[in-house]
Design a protein around this motif. Sequence first.
Motif, PDB file in Angstrom:
ATOM      1  N   ASP A  10       0.845  -1.190   0.000  1.00 15.27           N
ATOM      2  CA  ASP A  10       0.000   0.000   0.000  1.00 15.27           C
ATOM      3  C   ASP A  10       0.881   1.241   0.000  1.00 15.27           C
ATOM      4  O   ASP A  10       1.991   1.224   0.541  1.00 15.27           O
ATOM      5  CB  ASP A  10      -0.932   0.006   1.217  1.00 15.27           C
ATOM      6  CG  ASP A  10      -2.081   1.002   1.075  1.00 15.27           C
ATOM      7  OD1 ASP A  10      -2.570   1.198  -0.060  1.00 15.27           O
ATOM      8  OD2 ASP A  10      -2.471   1.598   2.080  1.00 15.27           O
ATOM      9  N   HIS A  12       0.639   5.648   0.509  1.00 11.01           N
ATOM     10  CA  HIS A  12      -0.156   6.820   0.868  1.00 11.01           C
ATOM     11  C   HIS A  12       0.724   8.062   0.788  1.00 11.01           C
ATOM     12  O   HIS A  12       1.898   8.028   1.155  1.00 11.01           O
ATOM     13  CB  HIS A  12      -0.750   6.718   2.282  1.00 11.01           C
ATOM     14  CG  HIS A  12      -1.989   5.905   2.342  1.00 11.01           C
ATOM     15  ND1 HIS A  12      -3.228   6.407   2.021  1.00 11.01           N
ATOM     16  CD2 HIS A  12      -2.186   4.610   2.678  1.00 11.01           C
ATOM     17  CE1 HIS A  12      -4.131   5.446   2.156  1.00 11.01           C
ATOM     18  NE2 HIS A  12      -3.525   4.350   2.550  1.00 11.01           N
ATOM     19  N   GLN A  13       0.116   9.136   0.325  1.00 17.13           N
ATOM     20  CA  GLN A  13       0.775  10.438   0.293  1.00 17.13           C
ATOM     21  C   GLN A  13       0.883  10.959   1.723  1.00 17.13           C
ATOM     22  O   GLN A  13       0.026  10.689   2.569  1.00 17.13           O
ATOM     23  CB  GLN A  13      -0.059  11.386  -0.559  1.00 17.13           C
ATOM     24  CG  GLN A  13       0.527  12.754  -0.732  1.00 17.13           C
ATOM     25  CD  GLN A  13      -0.375  13.634  -1.601  1.00 17.13           C
ATOM     26  OE1 GLN A  13      -1.457  13.234  -2.023  1.00 17.13           O
ATOM     27  NE2 GLN A  13       0.080  14.835  -1.847  1.00 17.13           N
ATOM     28  N   ALA A  33      -0.356  10.511   6.889  1.00 15.60           N
ATOM     29  CA  ALA A  33      -0.812   9.922   5.638  1.00 15.60           C
ATOM     30  C   ALA A  33      -2.198  10.433   5.262  1.00 15.60           C
ATOM     31  O   ALA A  33      -3.050  10.645   6.120  1.00 15.60           O
ATOM     32  CB  ALA A  33      -0.808   8.408   5.746  1.00 15.60           C
ATOM     33  N   GLY A  35      -5.707   9.816   3.304  1.00 14.02           N
ATOM     34  CA  GLY A  35      -6.548   8.725   2.823  1.00 14.02           C
ATOM     35  C   GLY A  35      -7.975   8.872   3.286  1.00 14.02           C
ATOM     36  O   GLY A  35      -8.298   9.746   4.089  1.00 14.02           O
ATOM     37  N   ALA A  39      -5.735   6.017   7.029  1.00 11.13           N
ATOM     38  CA  ALA A  39      -4.604   5.896   6.096  1.00 11.13           C
ATOM     39  C   ALA A  39      -3.415   5.148   6.688  1.00 11.13           C
ATOM     40  O   ALA A  39      -2.268   5.446   6.389  1.00 11.13           O
ATOM     41  CB  ALA A  39      -4.185   7.270   5.579  1.00 11.13           C
ATOM     42  N   VAL A  41      -1.051   2.762   6.367  1.00 11.36           N
ATOM     43  CA  VAL A  41      -0.505   2.044   5.227  1.00 11.36           C
ATOM     44  C   VAL A  41      -0.096   0.617   5.591  1.00 11.36           C
ATOM     45  O   VAL A  41      -0.277  -0.309   4.789  1.00 11.36           O
ATOM     46  CB  VAL A  41       0.660   2.866   4.608  1.00 11.36           C
ATOM     47  CG1 VAL A  41       1.849   2.936   5.529  1.00 11.36           C
ATOM     48  CG2 VAL A  41       1.073   2.358   3.261  1.00 11.36           C
ATOM     49  N   HIS A  44      -3.219  -1.578   6.047  1.00  8.57           N
ATOM     50  CA  HIS A  44      -3.840  -1.793   4.739  1.00  8.57           C
ATOM     51  C   HIS A  44      -3.084  -2.863   3.951  1.00  8.57           C
ATOM     52  O   HIS A  44      -3.706  -3.711   3.300  1.00  8.57           O
ATOM     53  CB  HIS A  44      -3.893  -0.490   3.946  1.00  8.57           C
ATOM     54  CG  HIS A  44      -4.783   0.535   4.555  1.00  8.57           C
ATOM     55  ND1 HIS A  44      -4.976   1.778   3.980  1.00  8.57           N
ATOM     56  CD2 HIS A  44      -5.530   0.530   5.685  1.00  8.57           C
ATOM     57  CE1 HIS A  44      -5.816   2.483   4.735  1.00  8.57           C
ATOM     58  NE2 HIS A  44      -6.159   1.739   5.781  1.00  8.57           N
ATOM     59  N   ASP A  65     -13.422   3.313  -0.869  1.00  9.86           N
ATOM     60  CA  ASP A  65     -13.285   4.702  -0.438  1.00  9.86           C
ATOM     61  C   ASP A  65     -14.424   5.586  -0.953  1.00  9.86           C
ATOM     62  O   ASP A  65     -14.455   6.774  -0.676  1.00  9.86           O
ATOM     63  CB  ASP A  65     -11.920   5.276  -0.812  1.00  9.86           C
ATOM     64  CG  ASP A  65     -11.680   5.358  -2.307  1.00  9.86           C
ATOM     65  OD1 ASP A  65     -12.595   5.056  -3.096  1.00  9.86           O
ATOM     66  OD2 ASP A  65     -10.553   5.710  -2.686  1.00  9.86           O
ATOM     67  N   SER A  75      -8.215   1.854  11.017  1.00  9.64           N
ATOM     68  CA  SER A  75      -7.826   0.706  10.198  1.00  9.64           C
ATOM     69  C   SER A  75      -7.691  -0.586  10.996  1.00  9.64           C
ATOM     70  O   SER A  75      -7.679  -1.671  10.415  1.00  9.64           O
ATOM     71  CB  SER A  75      -6.526   1.009   9.449  1.00  9.64           C
ATOM     72  OG  SER A  75      -6.758   2.000   8.472  1.00  9.64           O
ATOM     73  N   GLY A 147       5.627  10.569   0.620  1.00  6.08           N
ATOM     74  CA  GLY A 147       4.770   9.402   0.758  1.00  6.08           C
ATOM     75  C   GLY A 147       5.409   8.316   1.594  1.00  6.08           C
ATOM     76  O   GLY A 147       6.590   8.383   1.943  1.00  6.08           O
TER      77      GLY A 147
END
Length: 159
Positions: A10, A12-13, A33, A35, A39, A41, A44, A65, A75, A147
Motif C-alpha cells: 500500500d 499513501h501520500q 498519511a 486517505g 490511512a 498504510v 492496509h 473509499d 484501520s 509518501g
Amino acid sequence: MTLRIGQGIDFHQLAEGRELWLGGVLIPHSKGAVGHSDADVLLHAICDALLGALSLGDIGHHFPDTDMKYKGIDSKILLKESYDLVLQKGYKLVNMDSTLLLQAPKIKPYVAHMRETIAAILQVNIEDISIKATTTEHLSFIGREEGVVATANVLLEKQ
C-alpha cells in the motif's frame, strides 16, 4: 496441511496537518498519511495480504473509499474484519512479515507497540509478527517525505 501465502502493498501520500498512523499506533510527526480512512498504510498492506492469500479480493473491494461509512475509520477495524473473513474460510495466521518504507520518522521506538497491536487483532503471539523499516536514502517520493509505503506477507494455515 494446507498453507496459503499472501502479499500486500500500500502507498499513501504524506501531508502536513495529518495524523500518522502506522501499525495501529499514532506516531508523532509533522506529516501524516492522506486517505479516506485513517490511512494506516501498514494495516492496509496486511489486509491485502490476508485477503489475497485466499483470493478474496482486496481492501478496496471490501472497504471502498466511495463508501462514507469508512470515512476516517480506524484501520484496526478493517484489519479485524479482513481477518474475520480469513477465519470464516477456516484458516488462521501462521506468521506475518512486513516492511515500512519511509524517510522519517524513525519507527524503531514504536515497533514493539505495533507488533503487540497487530498480534492481538490477528490472535497470534508477538513473535509471529515481524515489522521492519527502511529509508530510500533520500531517493524518490519516499526520500523527499512525500509518501510512505508498506509491504506485508502472510502465511495462512487451514484449520
